[in-house]
Design a protein around this motif. Structure first.
Motif, PDB file in Angstrom:
ATOM      1  N   LEU A   1       1.070  -1.272  -0.043  1.00 54.17           N
ATOM      2  CA  LEU A   1       0.119   0.052   0.089  1.00 54.17           C
ATOM      3  C   LEU A   1       0.893   1.385  -0.146  1.00 54.17           C
ATOM      4  N   ALA A   2       2.056   1.320   0.785  1.00 60.30           N
ATOM      5  CA  ALA A   2       2.807   2.360   0.936  1.00 60.30           C
ATOM      6  C   ALA A   2       3.563   2.664  -0.482  1.00 60.30           C
ATOM      7  N   VAL A   3       3.750   1.498  -1.085  1.00 64.14           N
ATOM      8  CA  VAL A   3       4.619   1.658  -2.489  1.00 64.14           C
ATOM      9  C   VAL A   3       3.746   2.254  -3.655  1.00 64.14           C
ATOM     10  N   SER A   4       2.533   1.698  -3.495  1.00 65.40           N
ATOM     11  CA  SER A   4       1.435   2.083  -4.461  1.00 65.40           C
ATOM     12  C   SER A   4       0.722   3.281  -4.284  1.00 65.40           C
ATOM     13  N   LEU A   5       1.022   3.934  -3.205  1.00 65.57           N
ATOM     14  CA  LEU A   5       0.118   5.225  -3.107  1.00 65.57           C
ATOM     15  C   LEU A   5       0.467   6.292  -3.950  1.00 65.57           C
ATOM     16  N   PRO A   6       1.863   6.653  -4.567  1.00 65.65           N
ATOM     17  CA  PRO A   6       2.001   7.540  -5.369  1.00 65.65           C
ATOM     18  C   PRO A   6       1.314   7.129  -6.803  1.00 65.65           C
ATOM     19  N   VAL A   7       1.072   6.100  -6.951  1.00 68.60           N
ATOM     20  CA  VAL A   7       0.396   5.681  -8.506  1.00 68.60           C
ATOM     21  C   VAL A   7      -1.053   5.935  -8.105  1.00 68.60           C
ATOM     22  N   ILE A   8      -1.509   5.635  -6.823  1.00 67.72           N
ATOM     23  CA  ILE A   8      -2.944   5.789  -6.653  1.00 67.72           C
ATOM     24  C   ILE A   8      -3.112   7.381  -6.760  1.00 67.72           C
ATOM     25  N   LEU A   9      -2.376   8.172  -6.092  1.00 66.59           N
ATOM     26  CA  LEU A   9      -2.324   9.465  -6.069  1.00 66.59           C
ATOM     27  C   LEU A   9      -2.517  10.347  -7.551  1.00 66.59           C
ATOM     28  N   ALA A  10      -1.796   9.664  -8.195  1.00 69.30           N
ATOM     29  CA  ALA A  10      -1.358  10.204  -9.895  1.00 69.30           C
ATOM     30  C   ALA A  10      -2.701   9.905 -10.570  1.00 69.30           C
TER      31      ALA A  10
ATOM     32  N   LEU B   1      -5.919   9.416  -9.057  1.00 72.19           N
ATOM     33  CA  LEU B   1      -6.963  10.438  -8.798  1.00 72.19           C
ATOM     34  C   LEU B   1      -6.602  11.823  -9.118  1.00 72.19           C
ATOM     35  N   ASP B   2      -5.269  11.970  -9.332  1.00 70.18           N
ATOM     36  CA  ASP B   2      -5.191  13.494  -9.790  1.00 70.18           C
ATOM     37  C   ASP B   2      -5.695  13.640 -11.362  1.00 70.18           C
TER      38      ASP B   2
ATOM     39  N   GLY C   1      -8.651  15.953 -13.067  1.00 73.55           N
ATOM     40  CA  GLY C   1      -8.281  16.621 -14.209  1.00 73.55           C
ATOM     41  C   GLY C   1      -9.253  16.425 -15.425  1.00 73.55           C
ATOM     42  N   LEU C   2      -9.538  15.264 -15.426  1.00 80.39           N
ATOM     43  CA  LEU C   2     -10.661  14.912 -16.474  1.00 80.39           C
ATOM     44  C   LEU C   2     -12.034  15.513 -16.116  1.00 80.39           C
ATOM     45  N   LEU C   3     -12.295  15.419 -14.843  1.00 81.18           N
ATOM     46  CA  LEU C   3     -13.797  15.730 -14.280  1.00 81.18           C
ATOM     47  C   LEU C   3     -13.905  17.035 -14.331  1.00 81.18           C
ATOM     48  N   ALA C   4     -12.902  18.082 -14.260  1.00 81.57           N
ATOM     49  CA  ALA C   4     -12.682  19.475 -13.864  1.00 81.57           C
ATOM     50  C   ALA C   4     -13.137  20.065 -15.411  1.00 81.57           C
TER      51      ALA C   4
END
Length: 128
Positions: A109-118, A120-121, A125-128
């Motif tokens: 989970l800690a290693v994958s968190l940056p990928v999950i955040l990217a 979600l970002d 961006g697509l929804l805005a």
């Protein structure tokens, strides 16, 4: 070394460990640990082919190397945690094996968190 060879090594080791258990129980455990280490190191030899395959994938689709590195780290964490947990459980220390599994899951989970955040970002961006 093929999967069949590794399977035969595992089965033969278990059969020998069962025979040794009646004489000295700890010798069977040592035998199983030695076979597990041999199989583990033969498994790590397969990493060269996996890394070459990932490199080809990265070159073909021009994906950010961070994502493939994260995937490789997650796979390594899973493999090591399962291996360590299995040895602990076979030795009779199931609670310690379960703790290793939990730590492995938290590490993934800690290693994958940056990928999950990217991800979600990107979605934001697509929804805005």
């Amino acid at each position: 070394m093929t999967v069949v060879t590794v399977g035969i090594i595992g089965i033969m080791t278990v059969l020998m460990a069962v025979q040794l258990k009646s004489l000295k129980g700890e010798y069977g455990l040592y035998l199983v640990l030695a076979a597990a280490c041999v199989i583990f190191f033969y498994g790590t030899l397969r990493l060269k082919g996996i890394l070459e395959g990932l490199q080809k994938i990265q070159n073909m689709i021009r994906i950010n190397p961070v994502y493939l590195n994260t995937l490789l780290k997650m796979t390594g964490i899973t493999y090591i945690a399962e291996f360590s947990s299995g040895i602990c459980k076979d030795a009779g220390y199931g609670a310690l094996g379960t703790q290793i599994e939990i730590f492995g899951k938290l590490s993934i989970l800690a290693v994958s968190l940056p990928v999950i955040l990217a991800l979600l970002d990107t979605l934001q961006g697509l929804l805005a």
